[in-house]
Motif scaffolding. Structure first.
Motif, PDB file in Angstrom:
ATOM      1  N   GLN A   1     -36.100  15.597   6.638  1.00 13.86           N
ATOM      2  CA  GLN A   1     -34.873  16.102   6.036  1.00 13.86           C
ATOM      3  C   GLN A   1     -35.566  17.276   4.795  1.00 13.86           C
ATOM      4  O   GLN A   1     -35.794  16.784   4.208  1.00 13.86           O
ATOM      5  CB  GLN A   1     -33.855  15.651   5.507  1.00 13.86           C
ATOM      6  CG  GLN A   1     -33.808  14.684   5.205  1.00 13.86           C
ATOM      7  CD  GLN A   1     -33.099  13.488   4.119  1.00 13.86           C
ATOM      8  OE1 GLN A   1     -32.305  13.312   5.885  1.00 13.86           O
ATOM      9  NE2 GLN A   1     -33.026  12.602   3.523  1.00 13.86           N
ATOM     10  N   GLY A   2     -35.698  18.436   5.076  1.00 14.86           N
ATOM     11  CA  GLY A   2     -35.935  19.461   3.824  1.00 14.86           C
ATOM     12  C   GLY A   2     -35.831  20.498   3.520  1.00 14.86           C
ATOM     13  O   GLY A   2     -34.727  21.022   4.163  1.00 14.86           O
ATOM     14  N   VAL A   3     -36.716  21.507   2.379  1.00 11.47           N
ATOM     15  CA  VAL A   3     -35.979  22.322   2.356  1.00 11.47           C
ATOM     16  C   VAL A   3     -37.550  23.667   2.167  1.00 11.47           C
ATOM     17  O   VAL A   3     -38.016  23.028   1.822  1.00 11.47           O
ATOM     18  CB  VAL A   3     -35.019  22.957   0.761  1.00 11.47           C
ATOM     19  CG1 VAL A   3     -36.321  22.546  -0.332  1.00 11.47           C
ATOM     20  CG2 VAL A   3     -34.550  23.582   0.297  1.00 11.47           C
ATOM     21  N   VAL A   4     -36.943  24.665   1.891  1.00 12.21           N
ATOM     22  CA  VAL A   4     -38.085  25.812   2.270  1.00 12.21           C
ATOM     23  C   VAL A   4     -38.105  26.032   1.128  1.00 12.21           C
ATOM     24  O   VAL A   4     -36.764  26.716   0.118  1.00 12.21           O
ATOM     25  CB  VAL A   4     -37.324  27.465   3.091  1.00 12.21           C
ATOM     26  CG1 VAL A   4     -38.557  28.758   2.630  1.00 12.21           C
ATOM     27  CG2 VAL A   4     -37.308  26.362   4.281  1.00 12.21           C
ATOM     28  N   TYR A   5     -39.122  26.458   0.554  1.00 16.19           N
ATOM     29  CA  TYR A   5     -39.472  26.661  -1.340  1.00 16.19           C
ATOM     30  C   TYR A   5     -40.432  28.066  -1.541  1.00 16.19           C
ATOM     31  O   TYR A   5     -41.170  27.942  -0.629  1.00 16.19           O
ATOM     32  CB  TYR A   5     -39.930  25.587  -1.623  1.00 16.19           C
ATOM     33  CG  TYR A   5     -40.780  26.104  -3.574  1.00 16.19           C
ATOM     34  CD1 TYR A   5     -39.375  26.194  -3.980  1.00 16.19           C
ATOM     35  CD2 TYR A   5     -41.610  25.981  -3.846  1.00 16.19           C
ATOM     36  CE1 TYR A   5     -39.405  26.133  -5.845  1.00 16.19           C
ATOM     37  CE2 TYR A   5     -41.381  26.418  -5.145  1.00 16.19           C
ATOM     38  CZ  TYR A   5     -40.361  26.491  -6.229  1.00 16.19           C
ATOM     39  OH  TYR A   5     -41.357  26.602  -7.227  1.00 16.19           O
ATOM     40  N   THR A   6     -40.268  28.892  -1.488  1.00 15.35           N
ATOM     41  CA  THR A   6     -40.791  30.093  -1.347  1.00 15.35           C
ATOM     42  C   THR A   6     -41.989  30.388  -2.533  1.00 15.35           C
ATOM     43  O   THR A   6     -40.703  30.704  -3.088  1.00 15.35           O
ATOM     44  CB  THR A   6     -39.977  31.440  -1.342  1.00 15.35           C
ATOM     45  OG1 THR A   6     -39.157  31.564   0.400  1.00 15.35           O
ATOM     46  CG2 THR A   6     -41.009  32.404  -0.612  1.00 15.35           C
ATOM     47  N   VAL A   7     -43.190  30.966  -2.499  1.00 18.93           N
ATOM     48  CA  VAL A   7     -43.628  31.155  -3.521  1.00 18.93           C
ATOM     49  C   VAL A   7     -43.706  32.944  -3.041  1.00 18.93           C
ATOM     50  O   VAL A   7     -44.472  33.071  -1.964  1.00 18.93           O
ATOM     51  CB  VAL A   7     -45.326  30.338  -3.633  1.00 18.93           C
ATOM     52  CG1 VAL A   7     -44.775  28.761  -3.644  1.00 18.93           C
ATOM     53  CG2 VAL A   7     -46.514  30.439  -2.423  1.00 18.93           C
TER      54      VAL A   7
ATOM     55  N   ASP B   1     -37.358  14.475   1.427  1.00 21.15           N
ATOM     56  CA  ASP B   1     -38.052  14.418   0.814  1.00 21.15           C
ATOM     57  C   ASP B   1     -39.704  15.391   2.412  1.00 21.15           C
ATOM     58  O   ASP B   1     -40.629  14.679   2.691  1.00 21.15           O
ATOM     59  CB  ASP B   1     -38.363  12.997   2.802  1.00 21.15           C
ATOM     60  CG  ASP B   1     -37.876  13.598   4.388  1.00 21.15           C
ATOM     61  OD1 ASP B   1     -37.489  14.135   4.733  1.00 21.15           O
ATOM     62  OD2 ASP B   1     -37.392  12.109   4.520  1.00 21.15           O
ATOM     63  N   THR B   2     -38.623  16.519   2.402  1.00 18.01           N
ATOM     64  CA  THR B   2     -39.855  17.706   3.176  1.00 18.01           C
ATOM     65  C   THR B   2     -39.181  18.305   2.153  1.00 18.01           C
ATOM     66  O   THR B   2     -38.513  19.219   1.818  1.00 18.01           O
ATOM     67  CB  THR B   2     -39.798  17.457   4.608  1.00 18.01           C
ATOM     68  OG1 THR B   2     -39.791  16.451   5.573  1.00 18.01           O
ATOM     69  CG2 THR B   2     -40.674  18.586   5.107  1.00 18.01           C
ATOM     70  N   ILE B   3     -41.366  19.430   2.077  1.00 17.53           N
ATOM     71  CA  ILE B   3     -41.297  20.978   1.165  1.00 17.53           C
ATOM     72  C   ILE B   3     -41.291  22.031   1.940  1.00 17.53           C
ATOM     73  O   ILE B   3     -42.428  21.704   2.693  1.00 17.53           O
ATOM     74  CB  ILE B   3     -41.056  20.918  -0.450  1.00 17.53           C
ATOM     75  CG1 ILE B   3     -40.810  22.495  -0.382  1.00 17.53           C
ATOM     76  CG2 ILE B   3     -42.749  20.232   0.160  1.00 17.53           C
ATOM     77  CD1 ILE B   3     -41.436  22.186  -2.091  1.00 17.53           C
ATOM     78  N   ASP B   4     -40.291  22.634   2.709  1.00 21.96           N
ATOM     79  CA  ASP B   4     -41.533  23.646   3.359  1.00 21.96           C
ATOM     80  C   ASP B   4     -42.254  24.390   2.435  1.00 21.96           C
ATOM     81  O   ASP B   4     -41.102  25.478   1.976  1.00 21.96           O
ATOM     82  CB  ASP B   4     -40.277  24.078   3.989  1.00 21.96           C
ATOM     83  CG  ASP B   4     -41.385  25.613   4.851  1.00 21.96           C
ATOM     84  OD1 ASP B   4     -42.142  25.971   5.102  1.00 21.96           O
ATOM     85  OD2 ASP B   4     -40.351  26.370   6.212  1.00 21.96           O
ATOM     86  N   VAL B   5     -43.446  24.560   1.975  1.00 25.85           N
ATOM     87  CA  VAL B   5     -44.580  25.309   1.181  1.00 25.85           C
ATOM     88  C   VAL B   5     -44.348  26.961   1.857  1.00 25.85           C
ATOM     89  O   VAL B   5     -45.005  26.646   3.099  1.00 25.85           O
ATOM     90  CB  VAL B   5     -45.186  25.341   0.630  1.00 25.85           C
ATOM     91  CG1 VAL B   5     -45.922  25.610  -0.722  1.00 25.85           C
ATOM     92  CG2 VAL B   5     -44.709  23.831  -0.516  1.00 25.85           C
TER      93      VAL B   5
END
Length: 390
Positions: A52-58, A87-91
């Motif tokens: 279960q995650g979220v998108v984190y845009t750099v 528990d998950t990050i979409d980098v």
């Protein structure tokens, strides 16, 4: 062709609608030997979301005040783990140094990493090299014991020049809306570039490989990948319709990751699918909101929460809410015409210290969608913890 006619009629409607017009000429998916170890988790078990995650845009940032900051990134990663309970990050995003620094921080914090470089509007050779550099780092993290999947990119037809006409993303969107696309030619080019990207990914990374495909238009050969990745922006009134649509992505017998899902914070936004952002008039300076949309964080929270319940009920491999933060679209509660946050998919809102000043400092605050996600992620984390008895 009927599908081309559908694209021509799509001007001014949602992304989901005009993408559907190209479905009939999509590239056929294929079942391959890759990913067999994950096949048992293809979404049939009903055991809840595995990740279960979220998108984190750099990114570099569009103004002096939103320039990338390692300090801010580290605080955000902690918040994603501790406050959002992900528990998950979409980098994702561009810049190898930003991508790798964020992935390393996430690994340090014990998060699963979905690493997805998305350099856009650059020569194809540069995009592939950017992928290779990022993938090499992902492999180093994996060998050091980090939990990491590599995605070779996102919606290549939109972000990679040379597949559709147009030098920029916005130009390519206009060609889609106007129907000025040679679909058979474009889809051949899309398949060719996707195969090249998969080959590069395999050459540098030896863990699970994936790609973030758009619904309908972007139907790659999933035999090239271990995990099926879908950017999902459908709107249905009944949950059963979401389930029915998502089940078709399970036919390859591979795990399904929802690589993006979400909506904007105004009434009617879910019905616009992936085009919710298109209420901003960028011809104005500063950009202004078009029309009179009614801000509603509740609409966003309800949609995101309902989709998470659907994904959880199907036992999918992963779901990444789009997105954690949109620094260049601040919330202006006292000036609705300038409230660019209303047109973002972010689950947080950016508050400037000096509204309208491009050099202003800022902080983020959670939206209702943030809390809707956090409640579900925390509940799922508790139920999955050792010793939990319900």
């Amino acid at each position: 062709m009927e599908e081309t006619k559908g694209i021509k009629q799509a001007q001014g409607i949602s992304r989901a609608r005009f993408l559907a017009g190209a479905a009939a000429v999509g590239v056929a998916g294929a079942v391959g030997p890759a990913g067999q170890a994950l096949a048992a988790e293809a979404g049939h078990g009903g055991r809840g979301l595995r990740r279960q995650g979220v998108v984190y845009t750099v990114g570099a940032g569009e103004t002096p005040g939103t320039a990338w900051s390692a300090r801010r990134m580290r605080a955000d990663v902690r918040a994603i783990r501790d406050a959002l309970h992900a528990d998950t990050i979409d980098v994702t995003g561009d810049g190898v140094e930003r991508l790798t620094a964020t992935a390393a921080e996430a690994a340090e914090r014990g998060l699963h990493i979905w690493l997805q470089p998305t350099l856009g509007d650059a020569p194809q050779r540069d995009i592939l090299e950017h992928l290779a550099e990022t993938g090499r780092f992902a492999e180093r993290l994996r060998r050091q014991g980090a939990s990491v999947d590599l995605s070779v990119g996102c919606e290549f037809w939109l972000f990679v020049p040379g597949i559709l006409p147009g030098e920029t993303v916005l130009e390519r969107i206009r060609h889609l809306q106007n129907g000025t696309v040679d679909w058979p030619r474009a889809l051949r080019r899309l398949a060719e570039f996707t195969a090249k990207a998969a080959k590069v990914g395999r050459s540098v990374f030896h863990g699970n490989l994936s790609y973030a495909a758009a619904q309908s238009i972007d139907d790659p050969d999933w035999g090239l990948f271990d995990i099926v990745g879908i950017d999902y922006y459908s709107y249905f009134e009944k949950r059963s319709d979401h389930v029915r649509e998502l089940k078709r992505y399970l036919r390859w017998g591979k795990p399904l990751a929802i690589t993006e899902f979400g909506t904007c914070a105004y009434a009617g936004a879910p019905e616009t699918g992936g085009m919710g952002w298109d209420i901003v008039d960028y011809d104005q300076e500063p950009p202004e909101i078009k029309g009179d949309p009614v801000r509603s964080e509740r609409v966003q929270a309800d949609y995101v929460g309902e989709l998470l319940d659907v994904f959880d009920s199907m036992g999918l491999y992963a779901a990444m809410a789009f997105e954690f933060l949109s620094p260049d679209a601040p919330h202006r509660p006292d000036e609705p015409r300038l409230d660019l946050d209303i047109a973002t998919y972010a689950i947080t809102k950016v508050i400037q210290d000096r509204p309208g000043d491009p050099a202003s400092g800022w902080h983020w605050e959670p939206k209702e969608a943030f809390h809707a996600v956090a409640r579900r992620y925390a509940r799922r984390a508790r139920s999955a913890s050792p010793g939990h008895h319900g």
